[in-house]
Design an enzyme around this catalytic site. Structure first.
Site, short mmCIF file in Angstrom:
data_model
loop_
_atom_site.label_atom_id
_atom_site.label_comp_id
_atom_site.label_asym_id
_atom_site.label_seq_id
_atom_site.Cartn_x
_atom_site.Cartn_y
_atom_site.Cartn_z
N THR A 144 2.48 -1.70 9.21
CA THR A 144 3.87 -1.69 8.76
C THR A 144 4.80 -1.84 9.95
OG1 THR A 144 5.44 -0.54 7.33
CG2 THR A 144 4.27 0.81 8.95
N ASP B 273 0.84 -1.19 0.00
CA ASP B 273 0.00 0.00 0.00
C ASP B 273 0.88 1.24 0.00
OD1 ASP B 273 -2.96 1.10 0.91
OD2 ASP B 273 -1.34 2.27 1.81
N LEU C 252 -3.24 -0.09 15.11
CA LEU C 252 -2.60 -0.27 16.41
C LEU C 252 -2.62 1.00 17.26
CD1 LEU C 252 0.49 -2.42 15.32
CD2 LEU C 252 -1.81 -3.16 15.96
N GLN D 47 -10.87 2.98 2.44
CA GLN D 47 -9.81 2.76 3.44
C GLN D 47 -9.92 3.85 4.50
OE1 GLN D 47 -5.08 3.25 3.51
NE2 GLN D 47 -5.70 1.66 2.07
N HIS E 79 -7.62 9.60 -2.21
CA HIS E 79 -7.07 9.54 -0.86
C HIS E 79 -7.96 10.20 0.20
CE1 HIS E 79 -2.90 9.12 1.23
NE2 HIS E 79 -3.85 8.96 2.10
N TYR F 40 2.59 9.81 -0.05
CA TYR F 40 3.68 9.22 0.74
C TYR F 40 5.04 9.42 0.08
CZ TYR F 40 -0.20 6.49 2.77
OH TYR F 40 -1.38 6.08 3.36
#
Length: 312
Positions: free
Chosen positions: A267, A65, A216, A187, A129, A70
């Site tokens: 990640t 991804d 997380l 997303q 996005h 980014y």
């Protein structure tokens, strides 16, 4: 839910590997450091980012991804090229997602540039996005007009699956007015402290698969951001499940996401944590455990990203 193959099937039949290795946040910063250290004006490829992505691929990750925002498409491209040569696998064995935002003033041109950077002929998934197009410099297009251009590159075979990111129900409703292809994916930031149940129900009703980023977050948020009693209850639930399964809090959170039917974007640059990321496919939570996590965080509404925007 079977643990032998963590996949999610979109409403068009596309099979998406449910564990995606993200190249934002940490890797964006690493790329910027590489740019600052570079001499000259030519393209900069961060070897650290390339090697981290390759480690993920060699560990068994098959979904990558990235995003225009980014600035890691070059690194993804180099990693894919090297990995396929080393592994003997084919391009079709991988699922590659990228996103467009500031380049939405010229969707086809931006996608063409992204494919060049990625060294690919097509993308498996392309997402708008954010819906906050008022932040795009010099943009004169509506949300619907941008989406129509994304539909066009899909029809031309440059993109297999199309969707959005960070869309709330009102934004999706804008697209629904004229869309020929309603988004296959949305997303979103999703974790026990931001469960977005109304959006989940809407997505289910309209056949939109939800993908989770920042899964997380509950492990790093401080008590000044979220009620301490909520954090304590959630951590107690995670610890009990971790003890039963022999896993970590992080693995339990990722597994909770998978059992919600999400594609999960996460990640790490740590080899042990990378193995743990892959391993979340190999165990299950009980339904009671899933509901305990739900209940522990359901009163919270903590948003780590885009917290200054309106989603409903």
């Amino acid at each position: 839910m079977a643990t032998s193959s963590a996949n999610v099937t979109l409403r068009n039949g596309s099979v998406v590997p449910a564990i995606a290795f993200g190249s934002g946040t940490k890797w964006y910063a690493t790329k910027q450091d590489a740019k600052e250290a570079a001499e000259g004006d030519g393209p900069v490829v961060s070897r650290e980012v390339v090697d981290s992505i390759k480690r993920a691929l060699h560990a068994g990750i098959r979904h990558l991804d990235t995003a225009e925002m980014y600035d890691t498409e070059d690194e993804i491209g180099a990693a894919i090229h090297e990995f396929l040569a080393e592994s003997g696998l084919e391009r079709s064995d991988l699922y590659i997602t990228s996103k467009i935002f500031t380049g939405a003033t010229d969707v086809r041109g931006t996608l063409t540039h992204a494919l060049s950077r990625l060294q690919l002929d097509y993308l498996d998934q392309y997402l708008l996005h954010t819906p906050f197009i008022e932040d795009i410099p010099d943009n004169t297009k509506t949300l619907g007009e941008i989406w129509a251009e994304i539909e066009a590159v899909h029809r031309d075979g440059l993109v297999r699956d199309i969707g959005v990111s960070n869309f709330g129900i009102p934004h999706l409703e804008v697209l629904r007015e004229d869309a020929t292809i309603f988004p296959l994916v949305n997303q979103i930031e999703f974790h026990p402290l931001l469960q977005q149940r109304e959006l989940a129900e809407y997505a289910k009703e309209h056949g939109v698969t939800l993908a989770s980023y920042a899964p997380l977050t509950p492990l790093t948020v401080s008590a000044d951001k979220v009620d301490a009693a909520v954090l304590d209850a959630l951590k107690e639930a995670l610890d009990a499940i971790a003890d039963r399964t022999g896993k970590t809090r992080a693995q339990v959170l990722l597994r909770w996401n998978l059992q919600k039917g999400r594609v999960v974007v996460s990640t790490t640059g740590n080899a042990k944590r990378l193995a743990a990321l892959v391993d979340v496919q190999e165990f299950e939570l009980t339904e009671d455990e899933v509901q305990t996590i739900d209940a522990a965080g359901e009163t919270a509404s903590f948003r780590k990203f885009w917290d200054d925007k309106k989603f409903d």
